[in-house]
Write a protein that holds these residues in place. Structure first.
Motif, PDB file in Angstrom:
ATOM      1  N   GLY A 171       0.413  15.295 -12.982  1.00  0.00           N
ATOM      2  CA  GLY A 171       0.853  14.095 -12.596  1.00  0.00           C
ATOM      3  C   GLY A 171       2.317  14.064 -11.898  1.00  0.00           C
ATOM      4  N   ASN A 172       2.353  13.399 -10.880  1.00  0.00           N
ATOM      5  CA  ASN A 172       3.478  13.105 -10.192  1.00  0.00           C
ATOM      6  C   ASN A 172       4.700  12.439 -11.212  1.00  0.00           C
ATOM      7  N   VAL A 173       5.835  12.562 -10.811  1.00  0.00           N
ATOM      8  CA  VAL A 173       7.018  12.239 -11.482  1.00  0.00           C
ATOM      9  C   VAL A 173       7.901  11.549 -10.365  1.00  0.00           C
ATOM     10  N   THR A 174       8.224  10.359 -10.291  1.00  0.00           N
ATOM     11  CA  THR A 174       9.407   9.829  -9.135  1.00  0.00           C
ATOM     12  C   THR A 174      10.446   9.570  -9.924  1.00  0.00           C
ATOM     13  N   THR A 175      11.732   9.995  -9.381  1.00  0.00           N
ATOM     14  CA  THR A 175      12.980   9.897 -10.298  1.00  0.00           C
ATOM     15  C   THR A 175      14.048   9.274  -9.291  1.00  0.00           C
ATOM     16  N   MET A 176      14.797   8.284  -9.682  1.00  0.00           N
ATOM     17  CA  MET A 176      16.039   7.683  -8.797  1.00  0.00           C
ATOM     18  C   MET A 176      17.342   8.079  -9.539  1.00  0.00           C
ATOM     19  N   LEU A 177      18.043   8.829  -8.742  1.00  0.00           N
ATOM     20  CA  LEU A 177      19.370   9.465  -9.348  1.00  0.00           C
ATOM     21  C   LEU A 177      20.369   9.371  -8.468  1.00  0.00           C
ATOM     22  N   LEU A 178      21.609   9.616  -9.072  1.00  0.00           N
ATOM     23  CA  LEU A 178      22.626   9.828  -8.262  1.00  0.00           C
ATOM     24  C   LEU A 178      22.730  11.451  -7.909  1.00  0.00           C
ATOM     25  N   PRO A 179      23.289  11.728  -6.519  1.00  0.00           N
ATOM     26  CA  PRO A 179      23.473  13.102  -6.156  1.00  0.00           C
ATOM     27  C   PRO A 179      23.963  14.247  -7.494  1.00  0.00           C
ATOM     28  N   GLU A 180      24.921  13.752  -7.915  1.00  0.00           N
ATOM     29  CA  GLU A 180      25.721  14.492  -8.907  1.00  0.00           C
ATOM     30  C   GLU A 180      24.856  14.847 -10.141  1.00  0.00           C
ATOM     31  N   GLU A 198       0.796  -1.259  -0.016  1.00  0.00           N
ATOM     32  CA  GLU A 198      -0.016  -0.012  -0.003  1.00  0.00           C
ATOM     33  C   GLU A 198       0.991   1.129  -0.145  1.00  0.00           C
ATOM     34  N   LEU A 199       0.749   2.035  -1.092  1.00  0.00           N
ATOM     35  CA  LEU A 199       1.489   3.327  -1.019  1.00  0.00           C
ATOM     36  C   LEU A 199       0.722   4.459  -0.285  1.00  0.00           C
ATOM     37  N   LYS A 200       1.987   5.320   0.362  1.00  0.00           N
ATOM     38  CA  LYS A 200       1.309   6.545   1.101  1.00  0.00           C
ATOM     39  C   LYS A 200       0.917   7.612   0.335  1.00  0.00           C
ATOM     40  N   PHE A 201       1.612   7.835  -1.124  1.00  0.00           N
ATOM     41  CA  PHE A 201       1.258   8.568  -1.909  1.00  0.00           C
ATOM     42  C   PHE A 201       1.582   8.236  -3.345  1.00  0.00           C
ATOM     43  N   ASP A 202       0.873   9.111  -4.283  1.00  0.00           N
ATOM     44  CA  ASP A 202       0.893   8.664  -5.670  1.00  0.00           C
ATOM     45  C   ASP A 202       2.496   9.022  -6.249  1.00  0.00           C
ATOM     46  N   LEU A 203       3.060   7.977  -6.498  1.00  0.00           N
ATOM     47  CA  LEU A 203       4.347   8.010  -7.228  1.00  0.00           C
ATOM     48  C   LEU A 203       4.131   8.543  -8.730  1.00  0.00           C
ATOM     49  N   GLY A 204       3.214   8.329  -9.273  1.00  0.00           N
ATOM     50  CA  GLY A 204       3.271   8.725 -10.818  1.00  0.00           C
ATOM     51  C   GLY A 204       3.988   8.064 -11.714  1.00  0.00           C
ATOM     52  N   MET A 205       4.520   8.400 -12.685  1.00  0.00           N
ATOM     53  CA  MET A 205       5.508   7.822 -13.512  1.00  0.00           C
ATOM     54  C   MET A 205       6.984   7.633 -12.746  1.00  0.00           C
ATOM     55  N   GLN A 206       7.363   6.645 -12.990  1.00  0.00           N
ATOM     56  CA  GLN A 206       8.767   6.237 -12.175  1.00  0.00           C
ATOM     57  C   GLN A 206       9.835   6.210 -13.226  1.00  0.00           C
ATOM     58  N   VAL A 207      10.973   6.819 -12.890  1.00  0.00           N
ATOM     59  CA  VAL A 207      12.126   6.791 -13.900  1.00  0.00           C
ATOM     60  C   VAL A 207      13.462   6.939 -12.963  1.00  0.00           C
ATOM     61  N   MET A 208      14.171   6.297 -13.800  1.00  0.00           N
ATOM     62  CA  MET A 208      15.640   6.368 -13.397  1.00  0.00           C
ATOM     63  C   MET A 208      16.853   7.399 -14.230  1.00  0.00           C
ATOM     64  N   THR A 209      17.742   7.490 -13.795  1.00  0.00           N
ATOM     65  CA  THR A 209      18.544   8.471 -14.517  1.00  0.00           C
ATOM     66  C   THR A 209      19.720   7.553 -15.275  1.00  0.00           C
ATOM     67  N   PRO A 210      20.391   7.934 -16.042  1.00  0.00           N
ATOM     68  CA  PRO A 210      21.278   6.914 -16.774  1.00  0.00           C
ATOM     69  C   PRO A 210      22.251   6.655 -15.716  1.00  0.00           C
ATOM     70  N   GLY A 211      22.741   7.530 -14.634  1.00  0.00           N
ATOM     71  CA  GLY A 211      23.646   7.194 -13.529  1.00  0.00           C
ATOM     72  C   GLY A 211      23.117   5.890 -12.994  1.00  0.00           C
ATOM     73  N   ILE A 212      21.926   5.800 -12.688  1.00  0.00           N
ATOM     74  CA  ILE A 212      21.352   4.805 -11.735  1.00  0.00           C
ATOM     75  C   ILE A 212      21.491   3.560 -12.795  1.00  0.00           C
ATOM     76  N   ALA A 213      21.076   3.746 -14.042  1.00  0.00           N
ATOM     77  CA  ALA A 213      21.098   2.515 -14.975  1.00  0.00           C
ATOM     78  C   ALA A 213      22.658   1.994 -14.945  1.00  0.00           C
TER      79      ALA A 213
END
Length: 95
Positions: free
Chosen positions: A84-93, A2-17
């Motif tokens: 809509g919401n967008v959730t991104t996983m990324l490196l700080p740099e 169960e999610l606490k909020f709407d994550l929307g579209m979920q993406v990752m940056t090239p650094g995470i990939a």
């Protein structure tokens, strides 16, 4: 889960990939993402956690969380938007 909020579209940056590849980091990223969906904001100051909680409560602004992994720190950010919401996983740099 169960999610606490709407994550929307979920993406990752090239650094995470680029750091994907071994089972350990994949498990760590999945763990971080699971914590994030439960509003466990990781390793950020308490005042930032409070701002994240408020953003989730009102559905406006953005959240930012930080987690330590075997490949270094990663961030997860959700931008709450009118279209809509967008959730991104990324490196700080990459911010």
């Amino acid at each position: 889960m169960e999610l606490k909020f709407d994550l929307g579209m979920q993406v990752m940056t090239p650094g995470i990939a680029n750091i994907l590849g071994d089972g350990k980091i994949c498990e760590e990223l999945l763990d971080a993402f699971g914590r994030y969906t439960k509003c466990d904001w990781g390793d950020i100051p308490e005042e930032d956690k409070a701002l994240n909680d408020k953003a989730v409560r009102v559905g406006d602004g953005r959240t930012l969380a930080a987690y330590n992994t075997s490949k270094g720190e990663i961030w997860i950010i959700t931008d709450f938007g009118d279209e809509g919401n967008v959730t991104t996983m990324l490196l700080p740099e990459e911010y």
